[in-house]
Structure formats: C-alpha cells, structure tokens
Design a protein around this motif. Structure first.
Motif, PDB file in Angstrom:
ATOM      1  N   PHE A  75       0.857  -1.183   0.000  1.00 35.78           N
ATOM      2  CA  PHE A  75       0.000   0.000   0.000  1.00 35.78           C
ATOM      3  C   PHE A  75       0.895   1.235   0.000  1.00 35.78           C
ATOM      4  N   PRO A  76       0.293   2.432  -0.179  1.00 34.60           N
ATOM      5  CA  PRO A  76       1.150   3.619  -0.284  1.00 34.60           C
ATOM      6  C   PRO A  76       2.139   3.804   0.865  1.00 34.60           C
ATOM      7  N   ASN A  77       1.733   3.503   2.097  1.00 38.36           N
ATOM      8  CA  ASN A  77       2.671   3.777   3.198  1.00 38.36           C
ATOM      9  C   ASN A  77       3.290   2.510   3.788  1.00 38.36           C
ATOM     10  N   PHE A 105       2.058  -1.223 -12.790  1.00 37.50           N
ATOM     11  CA  PHE A 105       3.134  -0.370 -12.299  1.00 37.50           C
ATOM     12  C   PHE A 105       4.490  -0.645 -12.935  1.00 37.50           C
ATOM     13  N   HIS A 137      -8.671   7.894  -5.558  1.00 38.51           N
ATOM     14  CA  HIS A 137      -7.528   8.739  -5.267  1.00 38.51           C
ATOM     15  C   HIS A 137      -6.219   7.956  -5.295  1.00 38.51           C
ATOM     16  N   LEU A 140      -4.209   7.523  -8.643  1.00 35.05           N
ATOM     17  CA  LEU A 140      -3.505   8.707  -9.138  1.00 35.05           C
ATOM     18  C   LEU A 140      -2.273   8.995  -8.286  1.00 35.05           C
ATOM     19  N   TRP A 141      -2.366   8.671  -7.018  1.00 36.22           N
ATOM     20  CA  TRP A 141      -1.197   8.795  -6.128  1.00 36.22           C
ATOM     21  C   TRP A 141      -0.052   7.939  -6.674  1.00 36.22           C
ATOM     22  N   TRP A 142      -0.400   6.743  -7.173  1.00 32.86           N
ATOM     23  CA  TRP A 142       0.601   5.838  -7.733  1.00 32.86           C
ATOM     24  C   TRP A 142       1.053   6.265  -9.131  1.00 32.86           C
ATOM     25  N   GLY A 143       0.446   7.317  -9.655  1.00 30.92           N
ATOM     26  CA  GLY A 143       0.780   7.726 -11.012  1.00 30.92           C
ATOM     27  C   GLY A 143       0.022   6.933 -12.054  1.00 30.92           C
ATOM     28  N   SER A 145      -3.676   6.539 -14.023  1.00 31.64           N
ATOM     29  CA  SER A 145      -4.952   7.222 -14.236  1.00 31.64           C
ATOM     30  C   SER A 145      -5.966   6.371 -14.992  1.00 31.64           C
TER      31      SER A 145
END
Lengths: 385, 320
Positions: A75-77, A105, A137, A140-143, A145
């Motif tokens: 996950f993001p963090n 990715f 959201h 888009l955080w991961w780049g 779209s």
C-alpha cells in the motif's frame, strides 16, 4: 489433495498485542522505550535495527512451523514486497514470498526478468498476489490514471506478456496496452518455474481476468454462504474456459486455549478503539467492489463488540483493530481448526492466515491450530476427493 | 579522497555458480552440491570480496541477458553490511513512482546504501523486444521525467506532475518511508543531451574510459552546464584494469583476455600511477572492473588500492 497455508508479513509495522492499537514494532510511530525494530539503546539512541530485521523474524517463524510462506502486502505507506523478498532471500530456507503487485506499475518484460531473477535467488520461492487496485484517489497517487475496467484489461494483457516472454524464446504481442517485438527471457531463465498467481478482485471485470490467469482465486473471508456463492461463480467461469479454478481465503485468527480467552482479547481490542479510528474507517473506499461488499457490514457503527458476531466464531470487527478485512475467526484452537475445516469443505484450496502480533501468532497458529486440521475426519476427506 | 567501486557484471563468467553451466565433475568425485547453491552464491562471493578488500561500493551492471541488478543488490545487501550498492537499470522499467517506492524500502532495510545508475538506452529493436516503444528522440526526455517524478514523490508532499511519459496527482511519500535519503543518482553517456540531463538531475556522472584529454574536456563541459544550472555534479570513470606484480605478467595475461583496448594494463605501481593521474582531472569516483570478478577484487583490493590511496593522499586533486 493437500491445502496450501501461507502466513502474512505485515508491511506497515506490527502491534505487540491485538488489544492495543499502537504500532510498536517498526517505525510507523514515534520510537519510545517500548518499541523494537528500531528500538532505543541505553543512551536513548536508535539501536540500529530496522523493520526488515523484524520481518526476517516473522518469515523464519512462519517457515519453521510449516507455513509455505507469506503474503507481503503493498500500500502507499508500506514497505515494498519486491524489495523485502530479495532482502530476505538468502537468510530464509523455505519461506515463499507472495508479492502483492499491481501489474500496471511496471514494464512486463522487465518485471518478468526481475521475477525470474528472484526465482533464481530463492530457488523458486516467489509467487504473486495480483491486485488491480482499489482505485479512486490512490491510483492517481501511484501515477496511474486508468479507469477501473481498463485496469483489469491491462492486468490481463500484462500477465499475457509476463508469461509470454517467460515461456517463449521469441515472443511478440500486439495488445491494446502492451506490445512486444521478438522478446523472450534468456534461455537459462525460461527454465525457472513460472510463479503461482493468486488473484484478488470481486468485480465482474476482475472475475473474468481471474478465470483466465489465476492459479488461486483469493477472497477475503465473507459470511460462509456468501463465500460459497462467490466460489461457485468463480469456478463456473473458469470451467466455461475449460479450466478448474482453485480458490483461497485470506483470514485473521484470534486463537486461544479457550474460547473465553479469545473473546476477552477481542473485547479489549474493541473497547480500546478510539472514535477517531472509527471515523477513519468510515472514510473513502475508492472504487473497490470487494471493499464495498464488506463495508455493508458496517463495523464502524457497532457500539458493542457482541453486535459484530455474525456466526459462531466469526467476528466482523477486525478492520477496527488493524488495517485490512473486517471478518475473522475467534475461538479456541479446536474451534479455529473447525472453522478452517468448514472452509475447506466449502472448497477452499488455500489460505493466507494472520494474527497479531504476527511473530508470536505464527508460532501459536502453526503449533496449536494447524496440527488439528482435518480431524473432523470423514466429511472432510470426502469433500477433498 | 575518492570512492572506488568494484563492478559486478551478472553476465560475465556465466558458468561460475550457474548449476546448468558450471563444469561438471566426473563420477569419481563425490558431489553433494545442492540445487540451492547457485549463481547468487557467486555474486555474494564477489561482493564480500569487494567489501573485505576495501572497496567503497559495488556497481551492479545492467545486463538484459542475466539477473536484474536491483534484485541482486537487495539479495546481497544484508550480507555486505558496509558496501554501497550502485544498481544499474534503464528508465524503461515502468512507473517512476513505483521505482522510487521500492528505493525507500531498500534504503530503510540497508541503511541508505542504495544508489541508482540509469543505464544507457538500448537500440530500437532491443527496446521493442522489451516492450518499450518510446522513440529515439524522446529517450532523454523520458529519463529526465523518470528522475523528476521519482525524486518528486520522495521528498514533496502533494507532488503533482503531468509530463509526456509520467503523470502523478497529489502523490508523495510520507513518514517513515522518507526517512532514508533518495538514492544518489548516477547518469552516463557523452552526448550533448546526456550531459544536459546530467547537469539538471545527476548527483554523479559516470564516464566510460577514454583519453585523458577527452575526459578532461567532458568534465569541463559538464561542470560548466551544471554551474549554469546552479548545481554541482560529481564525476566518475568506469575503468577496466589488468594489474599484476610485473608489467610483463600483465601484458601476457592481457593478450589472453577478452578485455577491451581501453583497459589499463601494467604492474600495480604503473596502474596506480595512471589512475592517480586520471583522478587528478577531477574525478570523485572510480568504478573498476576486471575479467575475473572474484580474483580481480582481491588482486586489486589488496595490491592496487593501497598504492592508489597512498598516491592520492600526497597529491591532492588539482581541480576542486
């Protein structure tokens, strides 16, 4: 037919108890005297350990007690599974690294070579939990779209290429999202075993892609009747393509010597949940269908821990105690084994189990629960045949 | 004092440690090697050799016909606790956000020792075989965007970027992922475009072997570009070396080797002197390589590095 049991490496720190919510293993909260990995030395300075040292302990515990390996979420963090796996490759002996990965990715040819490199580094001990994103959201955080259904189309093509270059000397592909001209891994890489793909996703688009690519379709634990329906749908879809779909369940356990002790821990954990935490879990879920299915259970609205008991030994408040799915199993060692046996009877071929704290609970579940499995003899053996 | 790195080339000496390619033993020899013994044990020997013989870091080369450099570097990181690990990979690996995120885990798990070397772009047919159809004229821009996004999400909360190749909205990593530094960025190449991107985005530019005059002029040119951009870029040289006790032995072995013409060949003293002269042109780093990666690390680490460091400590770098 034997059943596959994996554990989990928590990639966002770990709690030393299910009763409390402070992450005191790892550096996701300020390091105090109670913290480990990193901890503080006598002078109050960092003791030089990092969180990977604790993950190494969990992986070694899991392989010692008989788990095949562990899911490594992303996950993001969180820390990243593609890096955790090679970092721990040479100090583990049997642990299989299940890398959670969103195919969009990375370039599929490059990642095929990286994956084969990891197979070579570990003696074939890596596999994947293919995820396609909660969306909204976070994507888009991961780049990224792409729309939800486009992402599944891309996942499918990505896996076509990933497998194509692994299994062919001269591979070309002309898809909507990916093209390759005369690709193919080096000869001594193509002989590496192609990694198992565990596949998550509850939407229609996800099920279609799973039918085409998944070795194991993976679901969070849901009420048993719903889960049976879901398994039936997945199996039917794969059967229509001429295949046989294996299915698996990801579930947390609170397993104790007695059922009373197990519920007492759950109750303390529930009563220690801050109102702020409830608010957080009510927040934005993105466009994941799986998350929406579970959110309709509304654990955040419950006032009493008993309100969340949805069936014998099934409690739907786990998402309040730690990040992740809502429903888990609570009970004595025997009851936990019985519920897992129930799931095997429903068709489960594999499990990703977990408990908090992940290190001590790997030993407990491995030593106390796994040895009891399959003891409701007759019916279980019939189901497996 | 300059840093000296040793090169691990995953594709070189391909039979060493490789179960399918290593020399098979006759039946006479009882052989109990296990399938778990493999090429990575050889990589680990080379890395440990470099660490024990006093190199500062390991350059893990990008070779598309062998193991991935970042997988190798991570697999070795906990076994060589001191070496810095410079992993070379192309800007075509995929999402810059994901690459940067992978780097945060590496830095956290390996005490900040990861460095990135962006590999030179392959030719168009090779790129097509790797699923990469970015046109020749867009490659420099792609590399620059890749690095801009990777560095942006590491250090900038709410980072947003919309380029030709990468797009991020409201991105950026949060604590504790950003506690480790972003990897030192090493770029390569000698075209005008390469130098222009380095002036903006490289921490260190690694040149290939060339004549002293050419090297001096490239360093001067990039230094001027970087100054104009308000930056300072370090300089490195990638140098194959064949050094022996005597120059006669070195010449003999060079004739038997497959090393390039640009190799520095000679006695330990001669090669140390040549390297010291190159360093005086303004180098911050040397990446040394040899045809035998394991034996070379010992020979050069034990006998060349002390001579080189002795020379450099009495002859401080001219330009600074």
């Amino acid at each position: 037919m034997s059943t596959e049991f994996y554990w989990r490496l928590p990639t966002h720190g770990c709690h030393s108890s299910i009763r409390r919510h402070s992450i005191d293993r790892g550096d996701w909260s300020a390091t105090d005297a109670h913290h480990i990995a990193p901890g503080l030395d006598a002078a109050g300075q960092s003791d030089g350990h990092s969180y990977i040292d604790h993950l190494a302990q969990i992986a070694k515990a899991a392989e010692s007690v008989g788990f095949l390996g562990g899911l490594i979420p992303s996950f993001p963090n969180t820390d990243d599974p593609w890096v955790i796996s090679p970092l721990l490759a040479r100090e583990t002996k049997a642990f299989r690294f299940m890398i959670a990965y969103q195919p969009g990715f990375g370039n599929p040819v490059h990642f095929a070579r990286a994956s084969a490199s990891l197979q070579r580094a570990t003696g074939g001990r890596s596999l994947f939990n293919i995820i396609t994103g909660g969306g909204g959201h976070a994507q888009l955080w991961w780049g990224d779209s792409f729309d939800h259904d486009d992402r599944y189309g891309r996942t499918s093509e990505w896996l076509d290429v990933f497998r194509g270059v692994w299994q062919n000397e001269d591979f070309s592909y002309n898809g909507r999202f990916y093209q390759v001209e005369n690709g193919g891994l080096p000869a001594h890489f193509r002989t590496e075993e192609f990694p198992d793909l565990w596949f998550s996703g509850s939407s229609e688009a996800a099920l279609q892609v799973a039918a085409r690519h998944a070795d194991y379709y993976l679901s969070w634990l849901e009420p048993f009747d719903q889960l049976a329906d879901k398994f039936a749908r997945v199996k039917a879809r794969t059967a229509a393509l001429g295949g046989e779909q294996k299915v698996s369940v990801r579930v947390d356990l609170v397993a104790r010597k007695t059922e009373e002790e197990a519920w007492a821990d759950v109750r303390q954990g529930f009563e220690n949940v801050a109102e702020r935490t409830r608010e957080q879990w009510r927040g934005n879920r993105g466009d994941s269908v799986g998350a929406a299915r579970l959110a309709s259970l509304k654990p955040t609205e419950a006032r009493h821990w008993e309100d969340l008991i949805i069936a014998p030994n099934l409690w739907s408040g786990f998402s309040l105690l730690r990040g992740g799915p809502a429903i888990g199993i609570v009970g004595s060692y025997e009851q936990c084994a019985e519920r897992l046996d129930d799931l095997i009877r429903l068709g489960a071929n594999g499990f990703i189990l977990a408990g908090t704290p992940h290190l001590e609970e790997a030993w407990r579940v491995g030593e106390e629960v796994l040895p009891l499995l399959g003891h409701q003899a007759g019916a279980l053996l019939e189901a497996a045949e | 004092m300059i840093d000296v790195y040793w090169q691990l080339d995953p594709a070189a000496e391909p039979w060493r440690g490789e179960p399918a390619l290593r020399p098979s033993l006759p039946e006479l020899v009882r052989d109990l090697r296990r399938p778990t013994q493999n090429r990575y044990d050889f990589y680990a020997q080379v890395a440990t050799a470099a660490e024990q013989t006093g190199f500062d870091g390991l350059f893990v080369a990008h070779r598309r016909q062998s193991d991935d450099s970042r997988i190798i570097a991570a697999a070795l990181a906990r076994e060589v606790p001191r070496l810095r690990l410079l992993a070379e990979f192309p800007a075509s690996v995929g999402s810059a956000v994901y690459a940067a995120k992978q780097a945060t885990t590496f830095q956290r798990g390996a005490q900040g020792r990861l460095e990135w070397a962006i590999a030179p772009d392959a030719d168009a047919p090779t790129r097509a075989a790797e699923g990469d159809f970015v046109a020749d004229e867009d490659l420099a821009e792609r590399k620059a965007e890749f690095l801009t996004v990777a560095r942006g999400v590491h250090g900038t909360p709410g980072f947003t970027f919309k380029g030709k190749h990468f797009e991020v909205e409201n991105g950026g990593f949060t604590d504790p992922l950003t506690r480790g530094a972003f990897p030192l960025v090493v770029l390569q190449g000698s075209s005008e475009e390469d130098l222009e991107v380095s002036a903006r985005l490289a921490h260190l530019h690694l040149f290939d072997t060339r004549s002293s005059a050419q090297l001096a002029s490239l360093i001067e040119g990039l230094d001027a570009l970087a100054n104009a951009a308000g930056r300072r870029v370090g300089f490195g040289l990638h140098q194959p070396v064949l050094a022996r006790q005597t120059s006669a032995e070195a010449e003999r072995d060079f004739a038997r080797s497959t090393l390039p013409e640009t190799t520095l060949v000679g006695s330990f003293d001669e090669v140390a002197e040549s390297l010291a002269q190159l360093v005086s042109l303004g180098l911050d780093r040397l990446v040394l390589s040899a045809d035998q990666q394991l034996e070379g690390a010992y020979a050069l680490g034990q006998h060349l590095l002390p001579r080189l460091r002795a020379r450099l400590s009495v002859t401080p770098r001219a330009a600074a």
